[in-house]
Design an enzyme around this catalytic site. Structure first.
Site, PDB file in Angstrom:
ATOM      1  N   ARG A   1       0.500  -1.320  -0.019  1.00  0.00           N
ATOM      2  CA  ARG A   1       0.063  -0.419  -0.032  1.00  0.00           C
ATOM      3  C   ARG A   1       0.784   1.290   0.103  1.00  0.00           C
ATOM      4  O   ARG A   1       0.483   2.558  -0.575  1.00  0.00           O
ATOM      5  CB  ARG A   1      -1.016   0.070   1.238  1.00  0.00           C
ATOM      6  CG  ARG A   1      -1.654   1.059   1.325  1.00  0.00           C
ATOM      7  CD  ARG A   1      -1.987   1.137   2.858  1.00  0.00           C
ATOM      8  NE  ARG A   1      -1.177   0.959   3.887  1.00  0.00           N
ATOM      9  CZ  ARG A   1      -1.007   2.081   4.600  1.00  0.00           C
ATOM     10  NH1 ARG A   1      -0.824   2.653   4.245  1.00  0.00           N
ATOM     11  NH2 ARG A   1       0.338   1.213   5.814  1.00  0.00           N
TER      12      ARG A   1
ATOM     13  N   HIS B   1      12.306   2.123  22.646  1.00  0.00           N
ATOM     14  CA  HIS B   1      11.258   3.307  23.054  1.00  0.00           C
ATOM     15  C   HIS B   1      10.010   2.657  24.192  1.00  0.00           C
ATOM     16  O   HIS B   1       9.177   3.159  23.837  1.00  0.00           O
ATOM     17  CB  HIS B   1      11.039   4.549  23.084  1.00  0.00           C
ATOM     18  CG  HIS B   1      10.458   5.943  23.586  1.00  0.00           C
ATOM     19  ND1 HIS B   1      10.228   6.667  22.958  1.00  0.00           N
ATOM     20  CD2 HIS B   1      11.941   7.018  24.227  1.00  0.00           C
ATOM     21  CE1 HIS B   1      10.710   7.999  24.018  1.00  0.00           C
ATOM     22  NE2 HIS B   1      10.937   7.596  24.598  1.00  0.00           N
TER      23      HIS B   1
ATOM     24  N   ARG C   1     -13.295 -20.128  26.204  1.00  0.00           N
ATOM     25  CA  ARG C   1     -13.100 -20.455  24.624  1.00  0.00           C
ATOM     26  C   ARG C   1     -13.441 -18.922  23.939  1.00  0.00           C
ATOM     27  O   ARG C   1     -12.914 -18.203  22.732  1.00  0.00           O
ATOM     28  CB  ARG C   1     -13.177 -21.509  24.087  1.00  0.00           C
ATOM     29  CG  ARG C   1     -12.328 -22.543  24.772  1.00  0.00           C
ATOM     30  CD  ARG C   1     -12.565 -24.031  23.676  1.00  0.00           C
ATOM     31  NE  ARG C   1     -13.904 -23.857  23.028  1.00  0.00           N
ATOM     32  CZ  ARG C   1     -14.594 -24.939  23.791  1.00  0.00           C
ATOM     33  NH1 ARG C   1     -14.005 -25.398  25.505  1.00  0.00           N
ATOM     34  NH2 ARG C   1     -15.769 -25.064  23.954  1.00  0.00           N
TER      35      ARG C   1
ATOM     36  N   CYS D   1      -2.885  -3.095  12.401  1.00  0.00           N
ATOM     37  CA  CYS D   1      -2.252  -4.355  12.269  1.00  0.00           C
ATOM     38  C   CYS D   1      -2.433  -5.377  12.585  1.00  0.00           C
ATOM     39  O   CYS D   1      -2.429  -6.239  13.228  1.00  0.00           O
ATOM     40  CB  CYS D   1      -0.914  -3.813  11.837  1.00  0.00           C
ATOM     41  SG  CYS D   1      -0.828  -2.556  10.932  1.00  0.00           S
TER      42      CYS D   1
ATOM     43  N   SER E   1      -0.757  -7.539   9.445  1.00  0.00           N
ATOM     44  CA  SER E   1      -0.055  -6.579   8.884  1.00  0.00           C
ATOM     45  C   SER E   1       1.351  -6.943  10.287  1.00  0.00           C
ATOM     46  O   SER E   1       0.833  -6.101  10.907  1.00  0.00           O
ATOM     47  CB  SER E   1      -0.041  -5.774   7.561  1.00  0.00           C
ATOM     48  OG  SER E   1       1.055  -5.441   7.697  1.00  0.00           O
TER      49      SER E   1
ATOM     50  N   LEU F   1       9.638  -7.186   5.875  1.00  0.00           N
ATOM     51  CA  LEU F   1      10.322  -6.154   5.684  1.00  0.00           C
ATOM     52  C   LEU F   1      10.366  -5.551   5.064  1.00  0.00           C
ATOM     53  O   LEU F   1      10.927  -5.541   3.432  1.00  0.00           O
ATOM     54  CB  LEU F   1      11.832  -7.286   6.187  1.00  0.00           C
ATOM     55  CG  LEU F   1      12.587  -7.425   7.314  1.00  0.00           C
ATOM     56  CD1 LEU F   1      13.811  -8.349   6.845  1.00  0.00           C
ATOM     57  CD2 LEU F   1      13.216  -6.694   8.561  1.00  0.00           C
TER      58      LEU F   1
END
EC number: 2.1.1.45
Length: 264
Positions: A21, A51, A126, A146, A167, A208
């Protein structure tokens, strides 16, 4: 965090090159899982400095049900700046879905309060699930979730959590995601008087970015160091009453920070 480095190696060796995207390009694998025993240290990457202050503030921001970045800006956290509109709004992203999922009747469901009540009353259920993937509101969100949904699991007096991340930006995002959900699991366990089990991370499109390859190579050249310890200094009345000062990270001795561009 050798598991994290092993994932990077796996993507480089077995991944496929894909468009995306953002137009940046990725090397990607589909379907990957890592498991972290939370009783054996806090899973914060040590092969670069992360951080933690930003991670904590973002999690507290989610739990507030907030979707405006004013709180983050006030606390010098900039990780959502690129996606906010001119008023700082992001639309109904994580916090809105976690705390006020809208129903057809016009009501809203507080999924966080609900799942904690369920863990206490029905630990073998569950259905201990929280979802941010609200199909009916995706087009209103500045960025589709994500880390889409997570599930709790209680066994032998221990609380475990599994996250499904549809993602995953492995270099920049994943260290934050692992630490954030590990901390959330600690907080929920404390609220439910349970010991710590595992955090299980499951990735969908796990990638990556092509402009993170030099940084990845540098990180892979470094040896992991012992995991730090995260301590929650008090037990507040509810999951929504934690403050930044309630968390103490000790024995964190990471390698230096590695800068990389964010794909927007």
């Amino acid at each position: 965090m050798q598991q994290y480095l092993d994932l990077m190696k796996h993507i480089l060796a077995e991944g496929v090159d894909k468009s995306d995207r953002t137009g940046t390009g990725t090397r990607s694998v589909f379907g990957y899982q890592m498991r972290f025993d939370l009783s054996k240290g806090f899973p914060l990457v040590t092969t670069k400095k992360c951080h933690m202050r930003s991670i904590i503030h973002e999690l507290l921001w989610f739990l507030k049900g907030d979707t405006n970045i004013a709180y983050l800006r006030d606390n010098k956290v900039s990780i959502w700046d690129e996606w906010a509109d001119e008023n700082g709004d992001l639309g109904p992203v994580y916090g809105a879905q976690w705390r006020s999922w809208p129903t057809q009747s016009g009501d809203a469901i507080d999924q966080i309060a609900q799942v904690i009540a369920q863990i206490k009353s029905q630990p073998d259920s569950r259905r201990l699930i929280v979802s941010a993937w609200n199909v009916g509101e995706l087009d209103k969100m500045a960025l589709a979730p994500c880390h889409a949904f997570f599930q709790f699991y209680v066994a032998d007096g221990k609380l475990s959590c599994q996250l499904y991340q549809r993602s995953c930006d492995v270099f920049l995002g994943l260290p934050f995601n692992i630490a954030s959900y590990a901390l959330l699991t600690m907080m929920v366990a404390q609220q439910c008087d349970l010991a710590l089990g595992d955090f299980v991370w499951t990735g969908g499109d796990t990638h990556l970015y092509s402009n993170h390859m030099e940084q990845t190579a540098l990180q892979l050249s470094r040896e992991p160091r012992p995991l730090p310890t995260m301590t929650i200094l008090r037990k507040p009345a509810s999951i929504f009453d934690y403050q930044f000062e309630d968390f103490e990270l000790t024995n964190y001795d990471p390698h230096p920070h590695i800068k990389a561009p964010v794909a927007v």
